[in-house]
Design an enzyme around this catalytic site. Structure first.
Site, short mmCIF file in Angstrom:
data_model
loop_
_atom_site.label_atom_id
_atom_site.label_comp_id
_atom_site.label_asym_id
_atom_site.label_seq_id
_atom_site.Cartn_x
_atom_site.Cartn_y
_atom_site.Cartn_z
N LYS A 53 21.07 47.44 102.11
CA LYS A 53 19.62 47.63 102.29
C LYS A 53 19.22 49.07 101.96
O LYS A 53 18.22 49.32 101.30
CB LYS A 53 19.21 47.24 103.73
CG LYS A 53 19.29 45.73 103.97
CD LYS A 53 19.17 45.32 105.43
CE LYS A 53 19.42 43.82 105.56
NZ LYS A 53 19.36 43.31 106.94
N GLN A 97 19.32 45.68 112.88
CA GLN A 97 20.30 44.74 112.33
C GLN A 97 20.92 43.90 113.45
O GLN A 97 21.33 44.40 114.49
CB GLN A 97 21.40 45.52 111.58
CG GLN A 97 22.39 44.64 110.82
CD GLN A 97 21.76 43.87 109.67
OE1 GLN A 97 20.78 44.29 109.06
NE2 GLN A 97 22.32 42.71 109.35
N ASP A 120 11.35 42.55 108.85
CA ASP A 120 12.25 41.39 108.92
C ASP A 120 11.48 40.11 109.26
O ASP A 120 12.00 39.01 109.10
CB ASP A 120 13.27 41.61 110.04
CG ASP A 120 14.65 41.98 109.51
OD1 ASP A 120 14.99 41.56 108.40
OD2 ASP A 120 15.37 42.67 110.24
N1 GUN Z 1 21.61 39.73 110.54
C1 GUN Z 1 21.82 38.72 109.65
N2 GUN Z 1 20.76 38.60 108.83
C2 GUN Z 1 19.86 39.53 109.21
C3 GUN Z 1 18.57 39.90 108.72
O1 GUN Z 1 18.02 39.32 107.79
N3 GUN Z 1 17.98 40.93 109.38
C4 GUN Z 1 18.56 41.58 110.42
N4 GUN Z 1 17.88 42.56 111.01
N5 GUN Z 1 19.75 41.25 110.90
C5 GUN Z 1 20.39 40.23 110.28
#
Ligand code: GUN
Length: 297
Positions: A53, A97, A120
């Site tokens: 990211k 996350q 998100d």
């Molecule tokens: N853990 C697995 N997929 C995601 C996601 O799309 N966003 C976040 N913040 N954590 C995750």
């Protein structure tokens, strides 16, 4: 032979479009968008996802910040950081996350995230507006899947879409998006579904988000099915330097000849989650800068 849905290429295209937009904004004297990522603990896959990211931010020219906490951080300390991020005028959007350590409630944490900065799309406000026109941010992974379907001209209207998995971040919002804006008939299956194959065989479009390699085998799908594999599983593989290979939730080799379209793992849905995140960050930035219609109250 199925057409391979190339999420890597589509996400690269989106990144190039956004990079151009950032260059244009900066040339007008504006600051670039800024995304922050909060990472708690030492989970291997989470570290990789967050790194990817941050890398995507660098590619498009965004500013990024990585905020790390040890696995034993208290929930109160994390909430304090979230409140700080909510107030920070330099941050347009941020993510926490997942998964979080067990002593921290994901629900309580999510409740503190300002929905305008929730790139998100996990907060109750954004989740509640998934099927509305004036939402702030759609959940990143389901949004990425809808973008793939759109860019490959795969119609959802009137189709039977079967979603396997009912997680808050993928399965449930995916079902709402497909049935709402997608105008599809939707069946959501999950761990307690009896005779899973009975439903998956009826799917025109099958979306699988469970986290179990080879859960879906060739006998469980019909000819011509569109397969969207959201699973990213690490399976032991001695031929790889890392010691593992990435596999989805479907038996790709066996299903591919029966399918009309299929996403590979890696290189299918995964890169699209990141593309959605940076698209949402651009939307949050523009709303904050007064460059677009402001995000919903
Ligand atoms: N853990 C697995 N997929 C995601 C996601 O799309 N966003 C976040 N913040 N954590 C995750």
């Amino acid at each position: 032979m199925a057409t391979l849905i190339d999420g890597k290429k589509i996400s690269n295209d989106i990144e190039m479009e956004l990079a151009e937009e950032v260059r244009e904004l900066v040339s007008r004297g504006l600051r670039p968008p800024h995304l922050a990522a909060v990472l708690v603990g030492d989970d291997g896959p989470s570290r990789t996802y967050v790194r990817n990211k941050i890398r995507a931010c660098e590619t498009v020219g965004y500013k990024s910040s990585l905020i790390k906490f040890a696995a034993d951080v208290t929930e109160a300390r994390l909430v304090e950081e979230i409140e700080r991020l909510n107030k920070d005028d330099e941050i347009d959007g941020y993510i926490v996350q997942l998964p979080l350590p067990e002593h921290i409630s994901v629900e309580r944490i999510t409740d503190h995230i300002n929905h305008r900065k929730d790139v998100d799309g996990f907060t109750p406000t954004n989740f509640g507006k998934i099927d509305q026109e004036h939402h702030s941010h759609l959940p990143a992974t389901p949004m990425g899947v809808m973008e793939l379907l759109k860019r490959y001209a795969i119609q959802t209207k009137g189709k039977h879409c079967v979603v396997v998995g009912k997680s808050h971040i993928v399965g449930m919002p995916m079902g709402i998006l497909l049935a709402g804006p997608g105008d599809a008939t939707v069946t959501i299956c999950h761990i307690f579904t009896q005779e899973l194959a009975r439903y998956t065989r009826m799917a025109d479009i099958l979306v699988v988000a469970v986290g179990k390699p080879n859960l879906i085998t060739a006998d469980m799908v019909k000819e011509g099915v569109v397969v969207i594999d959201v699973g990213i599983n690490r399976v032991p593989d001695d031929t790889k330097k890392s010691g593992y290979a990435l596999r989805g939730d479907v038996d790709f080799e066996a299903i591919e000849p029966k399918a009309s379209f299929i996403t590979p793992v890696p290189g299918g849905v995964g890169p699209m989650t990141i593309a959605s995140l940076i698209m949402n960050t651009m939307a949050a930035y523009k709303a904050r800068q007064g460059l677009a219609e402001s995000l919903t109250e």
